[in-house]
Design a protein around this motif. Structure first.
Motif, PDB file in Angstrom:
ATOM      1  N   LEU A  42       0.827  -1.217   0.000  1.00 58.24           N
ATOM      2  CA  LEU A  42       0.000   0.000   0.000  1.00 58.24           C
ATOM      3  C   LEU A  42       0.859   1.264   0.000  1.00 58.24           C
ATOM      4  CD1 LEU A  42      -2.798   1.287   0.082  1.00 58.24           C
ATOM      5  CD2 LEU A  42      -2.637   1.227   2.560  1.00 58.24           C
ATOM      6  N   PHE A  86       2.585   1.580  -3.426  1.00 60.19           N
ATOM      7  CA  PHE A  86       1.683   2.018  -4.490  1.00 60.19           C
ATOM      8  C   PHE A  86       1.314   3.480  -4.299  1.00 60.19           C
ATOM      9  CE2 PHE A  86       0.622  -2.251  -6.052  1.00 60.19           C
ATOM     10  CZ  PHE A  86       0.575  -1.950  -7.387  1.00 60.19           C
ATOM     11  N   ILE A 101       1.847   6.396  -7.009  1.00 64.27           N
ATOM     12  CA  ILE A 101       0.716   7.160  -7.547  1.00 64.27           C
ATOM     13  C   ILE A 101       0.833   8.631  -7.175  1.00 64.27           C
ATOM     14  CG2 ILE A 101      -1.774   7.485  -7.402  1.00 64.27           C
ATOM     15  CD1 ILE A 101      -2.043   4.472  -7.173  1.00 64.27           C
ATOM     16  N   LEU A 108       2.262   7.830 -11.572  1.00 66.26           N
ATOM     17  CA  LEU A 108       2.578   6.475 -12.037  1.00 66.26           C
ATOM     18  C   LEU A 108       3.334   6.513 -13.359  1.00 66.26           C
ATOM     19  CD1 LEU A 108      -0.318   3.909 -11.589  1.00 66.26           C
ATOM     20  CD2 LEU A 108       2.062   3.676 -10.946  1.00 66.26           C
ATOM     21  N   TYR A 117      -2.269   3.522  12.946  1.00 64.86           N
ATOM     22  CA  TYR A 117      -3.007   4.046  11.802  1.00 64.86           C
ATOM     23  C   TYR A 117      -2.102   4.571  10.706  1.00 64.86           C
ATOM     24  CZ  TYR A 117      -7.213   3.610  14.519  1.00 64.86           C
ATOM     25  OH  TYR A 117      -8.258   3.094  15.220  1.00 64.86           O
ATOM     26  N   PHE A 166      -1.197   3.295   8.056  1.00 63.64           N
ATOM     27  CA  PHE A 166      -1.724   3.049   6.712  1.00 63.64           C
ATOM     28  C   PHE A 166      -2.697   4.129   6.299  1.00 63.64           C
ATOM     29  CE2 PHE A 166      -0.602  -1.283   7.993  1.00 63.64           C
ATOM     30  CZ  PHE A 166       0.341  -1.485   7.010  1.00 63.64           C
ATOM     31  N   ALA A 167      -3.375   4.689   7.295  1.00 59.78           N
ATOM     32  CA  ALA A 167      -4.338   5.737   6.991  1.00 59.78           C
ATOM     33  C   ALA A 167      -3.647   6.930   6.352  1.00 59.78           C
ATOM     34  CB  ALA A 167      -5.071   6.157   8.256  1.00 59.78           C
ATOM     35  N   PHE A 222      -3.032   6.237   2.768  1.00 62.06           N
ATOM     36  CA  PHE A 222      -4.333   6.248   2.116  1.00 62.06           C
ATOM     37  C   PHE A 222      -4.848   7.670   1.930  1.00 62.06           C
ATOM     38  CE2 PHE A 222      -8.941   6.157   2.371  1.00 62.06           C
ATOM     39  CZ  PHE A 222      -9.213   5.354   1.277  1.00 62.06           C
ATOM     40  N   LEU A 226      -3.055   9.408  -0.756  1.00 62.84           N
ATOM     41  CA  LEU A 226      -3.502   8.840  -2.025  1.00 62.84           C
ATOM     42  C   LEU A 226      -4.811   9.487  -2.450  1.00 62.84           C
ATOM     43  CD1 LEU A 226      -2.689   6.475  -3.872  1.00 62.84           C
ATOM     44  CD2 LEU A 226      -4.328   5.110  -2.636  1.00 62.84           C
ATOM     45  N   VAL A 227      -5.754   9.561  -1.495  1.00 62.13           N
ATOM     46  CA  VAL A 227      -7.067  10.123  -1.808  1.00 62.13           C
ATOM     47  C   VAL A 227      -6.940  11.590  -2.199  1.00 62.13           C
ATOM     48  CG1 VAL A 227      -9.243  10.795  -0.769  1.00 62.13           C
ATOM     49  CG2 VAL A 227      -8.378   8.486  -0.454  1.00 62.13           C
ATOM     50  N   LEU A 277      -5.649  11.764  -5.634  1.00 62.14           N
ATOM     51  CA  LEU A 277      -6.660  11.327  -6.592  1.00 62.14           C
ATOM     52  C   LEU A 277      -7.687  12.427  -6.820  1.00 62.14           C
ATOM     53  CD1 LEU A 277      -7.467   7.653  -5.593  1.00 62.14           C
ATOM     54  CD2 LEU A 277      -5.995   8.479  -7.385  1.00 62.14           C
ATOM     55  N   LEU A 278      -8.040  13.127  -5.741  1.00 66.72           N
ATOM     56  CA  LEU A 278      -9.088  14.134  -5.854  1.00 66.72           C
ATOM     57  C   LEU A 278      -8.586  15.387  -6.549  1.00 66.72           C
ATOM     58  CD1 LEU A 278     -10.906  13.941  -2.426  1.00 66.72           C
ATOM     59  CD2 LEU A 278     -11.702  13.145  -4.632  1.00 66.72           C
ATOM     60  N   PHE A 279      -7.379  15.813  -6.199  1.00 62.14           N
ATOM     61  CA  PHE A 279      -6.964  17.137  -6.637  1.00 62.14           C
ATOM     62  C   PHE A 279      -5.974  17.128  -7.792  1.00 62.14           C
ATOM     63  CE2 PHE A 279      -8.314  17.726  -2.223  1.00 62.14           C
ATOM     64  CZ  PHE A 279      -9.328  18.640  -2.453  1.00 62.14           C
ATOM     65  N   PRO A 300      -5.010  14.007 -10.195  1.00 60.48           N
ATOM     66  CA  PRO A 300      -5.009  12.564 -10.474  1.00 60.48           C
ATOM     67  C   PRO A 300      -3.759  12.076 -11.198  1.00 60.48           C
ATOM     68  CG  PRO A 300      -7.062  13.571 -11.142  1.00 60.48           C
ATOM     69  CD  PRO A 300      -6.150  14.692 -10.784  1.00 60.48           C
ATOM     70  N   LEU A 311      -3.994   9.518 -17.535  1.00 60.82           N
ATOM     71  CA  LEU A 311      -4.869   8.604 -16.798  1.00 60.82           C
ATOM     72  C   LEU A 311      -6.307   8.737 -17.256  1.00 60.82           C
ATOM     73  CD1 LEU A 311      -3.241   9.465 -13.435  1.00 60.82           C
ATOM     74  CD2 LEU A 311      -3.086   7.284 -14.569  1.00 60.82           C
TER      75      LEU A 311
END
Lengths: 432, 336
Positions: free
Chosen positions: B250, B253, B257, B261, B310, B312-313, B316, B319-320, B323-325, B327, B336
């Motif tokens: 995790l 990746f 990302i 990528l 936490y 991993f949070a 994560f 990552l989020v 992805l949101l702002f 990508p 992508l």
């Protein structure tokens, strides 16, 4: 249904009966129960992957949420803990949710620029501090309430069967939030995001002792069936067992397992019936159209992202239901046992081997793969025993090989997945 | 106010560990990003390949230790690295031949190849556990510290100590050397250039006479080096346990990302972004603030944003956010 499929199910049936004769009927029924649960989980993954082509590897998280649901639904509430800090925790959580909603609204309403960033950051920081200010002392108070046996808030004390529904709803709610964020992006991104969310859910269940007792486990979750000890003193049951000429203890254990099996079959049948109806309805055809060609479906006016969200939520809910069923079968919540290989990737193997896109295939895959997952271990041990029988009794290599035989099942599962993907990518029961 | 002590605490608990962890993640993420760029799939078996490489090195290390070979004060594992890399390279080339090549030929959609990589992951997971077992293994030897917290305190007279373990220095140096070599290879050599061309535009590269199988082979070889070194360094720095390598998937990746990528530079940046956020978000700042703030204002809580469970949070959440702002990642990765 054709003869080929019927005979495939027949083979699985014979395998299970074989276990009954070779090992014992108790083992066979324990196996059947987990096969049924695996089938439900596989159906959930099949809804996501088989119908819509969504690659989600967060199954473990949703299964664990189902487990959490049994605790918060059916365990008796711990009044003292609620008095100590229940209300503050609830208020703190509300503050957290309100903060996030406020930040999102702020982001949507204000024009992009530095002001928006500052305003959002301000809301988040203030909200976070307020949340921790309320949350930390409350949690400490709850966890210090008789921590050896409780130390958590307990549940609502409702019937356990209700928790299966709650498990589905809980998983659906979380899936909705994740789907909102991760869907509509590349397919691999959903995979990574769900991989992450599953780890986080497990971390929450492991560490938020006020909610789940964490690694101290919750024991004695109520059962939807009778208890062995009660059966063994029940005169009607004893007379039945005498009439059948069985051993009392074995009979009581069989009776309990059989009642679970009946409940699970009912749930599986309901979900199966609904899945089949959905798959063969216009909705199902639309989903498959989206899966096979997103651009074309979009051009036809289908809202692809929304359909994906819908199907992701439904599939996750089914996994949540299965998770609640699993925990009520075990009678205890052990957060340490949730392993991604077992609860996510193994389910994927079931779906691929069974035949993605076909509900019957998923059920078959669930039975077959779970059977192998359990039975490969003794077979591997036997195999190793045969292979190493020529070696000296005290040989270090022999001891190592025998000890490691348990890991054969991982290798076997990988090989099965690779072989099926390569030579029969449509699975045992292909989609029509 | 005691700024010097505060800086030492920060260096000891955040900067040094995050640099080390970041280097390990960067090497791992580089492998993921290269595979994504050239072979065009997300390799879920990457964490377990790392475990396999580290295992090969550990076995070679034990063998050397039993022979009495040593390069004290350096850990013997460094001497065993070439052996581990060779074994891992053979494994990766074999999986490519047996598994992935078929999907390249039939031009399968990426998600099917990802599925195949899950199969490979299962097998490797089983193989590693089969050979070395699921438990912690210790293989570190050589000098443990460059200087300890006590040495540092005596030398500087400060209240706070700064310890530097040799594994941390080795990790950072090895990562720098490896990354420099990789970038030299990608930018200066003919093969490296053909790899970049292949990653940018496959059809054009094929038209210019680049042999795709050769590019793929070279990629796997580079990945073998990266993954074995990363796995060994992680094992030296923390400890070797097969499951932790799976869990590294995790953050690795996320690093790839977040950086973008398919973009090697991005993978390195992403690795450090993830490592620094993870370490600083889960660190309790009480001591630092205690030094920085006036005595009556010093906090009495831990001032820890998230508990370490936490971590991993953090990957994560980053990552989020990306992805949101943004990508495509910090360094514009592949479209992508």
């Amino acid at each position: 249904m054709n003869y080929r499929n019927i005979s495939l199910f027949g083979i699985v049936f014979l395998l299970l009966v074989g276990v009954g004769f070779v090992q014992s009927w108790s083992v066979a029924f324990a196996l059947v129960n987990l096969c049924l649960l695996s089938s439900v989980m596989a159906l959930g993954v099949n809804i996501q992957w088989g119908y819509a082509g969504l690659f989600s590897v967060g199954t473990m998280g949703f299964v664990a949420l189902g487990g959490l649901a049994t605790v918060i639904t059916s365990m008796p509430p711990v009044a003292e803990a609620w008095r100590a800090g229940g209300l503050s925790v609830m208020v703190a959580l509300l503050v957290a949710v309100a903060t996030i909603i406020a930040a999102v609204q702020m982001f949507k309403r204000m024009a992009p620029g530095r002001n928006r960033t500052l305003a959002m950051a301000g809301i988040l920081v203030v909200g976070f501090i307020l949340y921790r200010y309320l949350f930390d002392p409350a949690v400490e108070a709850i966890e210090s309430v008789n921590s050896a046996s409780t130390g958590y808030l307990g549940g609502l004390g409702l019937p356990i069967l209700l928790s299966w529904v709650v498990g589905g709803l809980l998983a659906a709610g979380v899936a909705w939030v994740i789907g909102k964020i991760a869907l509509g992006l590349r397919s691999d991104y959903l995979a990574i995001a769900t991989l992450g969310i599953a780890e986080i859910i497990i971390a929450v269940i492991k560490n938020e002792d006020w909610l789940t007792r964490g690694v101290k486990n919750v024991n004695g979750i109520p059962r939807p069936t009778a208890y062995e000890v009660d059966l063994q003193v029940d005169p009607t049951f004893i007379s039945w067992v005498d009439w059948l000429g069985m051993d009392l203890i074995e009979a009581s254990s069989l009776y309990v397992k059989l009642s679970y099996a009946i409940l699970f079959v009912i749930v599986l049948a309901i979900i199966m019936w609904m899945s089949e109806k959905a798959l063969n309805s216009p909705w199902g055809r639309m989903m498959r159209a989206i899966r096979d060609n997103e651009e074309a479906a979009e051009a036809m006016g289908k809202d692809v992202t929304r359909r994906h969200l819908q199907v992701f939520v439904i599939g996750s809910a089914v996994c949540g239901i299965a998770g609640a069923m699993l925990t009520s079968l075990d009678g205890l919540l052990t957060p340490g046992t949730y392993q991604p290989l077992r609860f996510t990737f193994l389910i994927w193997v079931m779906v691929i081997v069974g035949g993605s896109g076909n509900n019957w295939g998923s059920v078959l895959g669930g039975f077959l793969i779970w059977f192998l997952w359990i039975e490969v271990e003794p077979i591997g041990l036997w195999l190793m025993d045969v292979i190493t029988s020529g070696m000296a009794e005290d040989s270090g290599l022999r001891a190592h090989l025998l000890e490691s035989a348990a890991h054969m099942r991982l290798i076997t599962m990988g090989l099965i997945l690779l072989l099926v993907l390569r030579f029969s990518p449509r699975g045992l029961i292909p989609e029509k | 106010m005691d700024i010097l002590n505060a800086i030492v605490v920060l260096a000891n608990y955040i900067f040094v560990p995050a640099m080390t962890y970041g280097s390990q993640l960067a090497l791992g993420a580089l492998g993921i990003t290269l595979i994504y760029g050239i072979l065009r799939f997300s390799n879920f078996a990457h964490g377990d390949t790392m475990a396999f490489g580290a295992m090969a090195v550990i076995l070679a290390t034990w063998w050397m230790q039993s022979l009495g070979v040593s390069i004290h004060p350096l850990p013997t594992a460094l001497l065993a690295l070439p052996f581990g890399i060779a074994v891992t390279a053979l494994l990766l080339l074999a999986t490519d031949r047996v598994v992935y090549r078929f999907y390249r030929r039939v031009k399968a959609v990426p998600i099917i190849v990802v599925m195949a990589s899950i199969g490979v992951m299962f097998v490797l997971n089983g193989v590693v556990r089969f050979i070395i077992g699921p438990n912690d293994q210790n293989f570190a030897d050589g000098a443990r510290f460059i200087f300890t917290a006590g040495d540092f305190k005596r030398a500087t007279g400060l209240d706070e100590g700064l310890a530097l373990r040799s594994s941390q220095v080795i990790t950072v140096l090895a990562a720098v050397a490896l990354v420099a070599a990789l970038f030299w290879f990608l930018n200066r050599t003919r093969t490296g250039k053909s790899m970049r061309a292949f990653s940018d535009n496959e059809d054009l590269a094929l038209l210019s006479g680049i042999n795709p199988e050769r590019v793929v082979t070279v990629t796997w070889l580079i990945v073998a080096i990266l993954v074995t070194v990363a796995g060994t360094l992680y094992g030296l720095d923390k400890s070797f346990k097969p499951f932790t390598y799976f869990q590294l998937l995790l953050p690795m990746f996320a690093a790839a990302i977040v950086g973008g990528l398919g973009n090697p530079l991005g993978a390195i940046a992403g690795g450090f972004v993830i490592a620094f956020s993870e370490v600083s978000v889960t660190y309790a700042f009480k001591k630092v603030l205690g030094y920085l703030m006036p005595e009556n204002l010093a906090p009495d809580t831990l001032v820890q944003l998230l508990s370490t469970e936490y971590k991993f949070a953090v990957s994560f959440a980053l990552l989020v956010l990306v992805l949101l702002f943004r990508p495509t990642g910090i360094f514009r990765g592949q479209s992508l």
